[in-house]
Enzyme design. Structure first.
Site, PDB file in Angstrom:
ATOM      1  N   ASP A  51       0.821  -1.223   0.000  1.00  0.00           N
ATOM      2  CA  ASP A  51       0.000   0.000   0.000  1.00  0.00           C
ATOM      3  C   ASP A  51       0.853   1.272   0.000  1.00  0.00           C
ATOM      4  O   ASP A  51       0.660   2.161   0.856  1.00  0.00           O
ATOM      5  CB  ASP A  51      -0.921   0.028   1.241  1.00  0.00           C
ATOM      6  CG  ASP A  51      -1.718  -1.250   1.427  1.00  0.00           C
ATOM      7  OD1 ASP A  51      -2.066  -1.888   0.415  1.00  0.00           O
ATOM      8  OD2 ASP A  51      -1.995  -1.610   2.589  1.00  0.00           O
TER       9      ASP A  51
ATOM     10  N   GLU B 204     -11.385  -0.257  -3.556  1.00  0.00           N
ATOM     11  CA  GLU B 204     -10.573   0.293  -2.459  1.00  0.00           C
ATOM     12  C   GLU B 204      -9.367   1.026  -3.043  1.00  0.00           C
ATOM     13  O   GLU B 204      -9.220   1.143  -4.256  1.00  0.00           O
ATOM     14  CB  GLU B 204     -10.116  -0.813  -1.512  1.00  0.00           C
ATOM     15  CG  GLU B 204      -9.198  -1.834  -2.154  1.00  0.00           C
ATOM     16  CD  GLU B 204      -8.840  -2.985  -1.228  1.00  0.00           C
ATOM     17  OE1 GLU B 204      -9.310  -3.047  -0.084  1.00  0.00           O
ATOM     18  OE2 GLU B 204      -8.070  -3.851  -1.677  1.00  0.00           O
TER      19      GLU B 204
END
Ligand code: FUB
Length: 336
Positions: A15, A237
């Site tokens: 991420d 997401e």
């Protein structure tokens, strides 16, 4: 740079939120670890407990500096576990790390921790951002100085718990969007229902709270309609916002269909017209990414699971160059 570069082979990180501060490129990743928790579709195996900050000055060949642990879950009064994605924004010489974690009730919120330097250490606020929910914050500072927080993620990210009622008559024509707020009932949406959107909220002047109730970030499909829940390119997401030649580029992961997609709009709230796919599926969970300009080049930071391990979910950081076409569309990237 013909191939992606593995940035940090010595540890599992994911991420990546890449930002330029003081002429240096900083990466704010999640810190993957194998806690022994079983793999599940809600990310129960992602039991991260702390954050590190990485930085470098030469993206293609330079050494990556690990500034060490800058915040751990033990330091955050309201958080109990699962420190997922984070991002950092600067205002008036202070650095605000906004992160997602679960409280003792198993509910995700966003929290803020503040530092004097991008490499921390960060001091957490005692409570989460009021009215915050779900995961994956991206902090975007516009040219006028206003700061926006994009966030949200489906399934384990709990976004489907908010503002939506599960359909009473789930049929085979519906899409399963994850469990509803009772954590048991599956949430079905009819195939032609609009997709559940990412959220955006402008931040308060002190960057510690939302200055407004979050808005849905609408992505329009090729017919000019809000993208449908059944569209494989719908938001799941990992929101990211960047600006290129005055336009706002909203990019995101499609989650279970594993693509990295983007839309373009004229302001931070959208709507954003779908443009295409930037990256096809990587191995492991979703195409969480960031896009940043550094020293005149554009880069895509993301994660992948090969070749560095054989669990298929412990992730490693990657980067490669990103190119725009004359018309402002982004050239699709190859992950090999
Ligand atoms: O790192 C945990 C979760 O996996 C992130 O929040 C999602 O975006 C996915 O990358």
């Amino acid at each position: 740079m013909k191939h992606p570069r593995y940035l940090f082979p010595s540890d599992y990180m994911a991420d990546p939120s890449a930002n330029v501060f003081n002429d240096r490129l900083y990466i704010f990743p999640s810190h993957d670890r194998d806690s022994g928790e079983a793999f599940d579709d809600d990310g129960g195996h992602f039991q991260m407990r702390d954050y590190h900050v990485l930085s470098l000055t030469d993206v293609e060949h330079g050494e990556v500096t690990d500034h060490g642990m800058v915040l751990s879950v033990e330091q955050v009064p309201w958080a109990e576990r699962q420190m997922w994605d984070n991002d950092v924004v600067e205002k008036n010489g202070k650095y605000y790390l906004v992160f997602s974690a679960k409280d003792p009730n198993g509910v995700f919120h966003l929290g803020v921790a503040v530092a004097d330097k991008p490499e921390g250490p960060f001091v957490p606020e005692p409570y989460p951002i009021r009215g915050s929910f779900s995961i994956d914050p991206c902090m975007f500072k516009d040219d006028d100085g206003e700061i926006y927080c994009y966030f949200g993620g489906l399934w384990g990210g709990q976004l489907q718990w908010y503002g939506l009622t599960p359909s009473a008559s789930a049929t085979e024509e519906g899409c399963v969007m994850g469990p509803a707020a009772d954590k048991k009932t599956p949430l079905y949406l009819p195939l032609d229902a609009p997709a559940i959107p990412s959220m955006v909220a402008r931040m308060s002047d002190d960057v510690l709270q939302f200055a407004e109730a979050p808005h849905g970030v609408v992505v329009l499909d090729s017919t000019g309609q809000p993208m449908k829940a059944s569209d494989p390119h719908r938001f799941f997401e990992a929101s990211w916002m960047h600006k290129y030649k005055g336009k706002y580029y909203f990019s995101y992961s499609t989650g279970d269909t594993h693509m990295l997609c983007y839309g373009v709009g004229d302001n931070p709230y959208g709507p954003f017209t779908f443009q295409g796919v930037i990256l096809d599926p990587v191995v492991g969970w979703t195409t969480h990414h960031s896009i940043v300009e550094y020293k005149g080049e554009w880069y895509l930071f993301y994660h992948d699971c090969v070749p560095s391990n054989d669990t298929t979910w412990l992730r490693s950081l990657k980067v490669q160059k990103l190119y725009y076409n004359e018309d402002g569309t982004i050239q699709k990237v190859k992950n090999d």
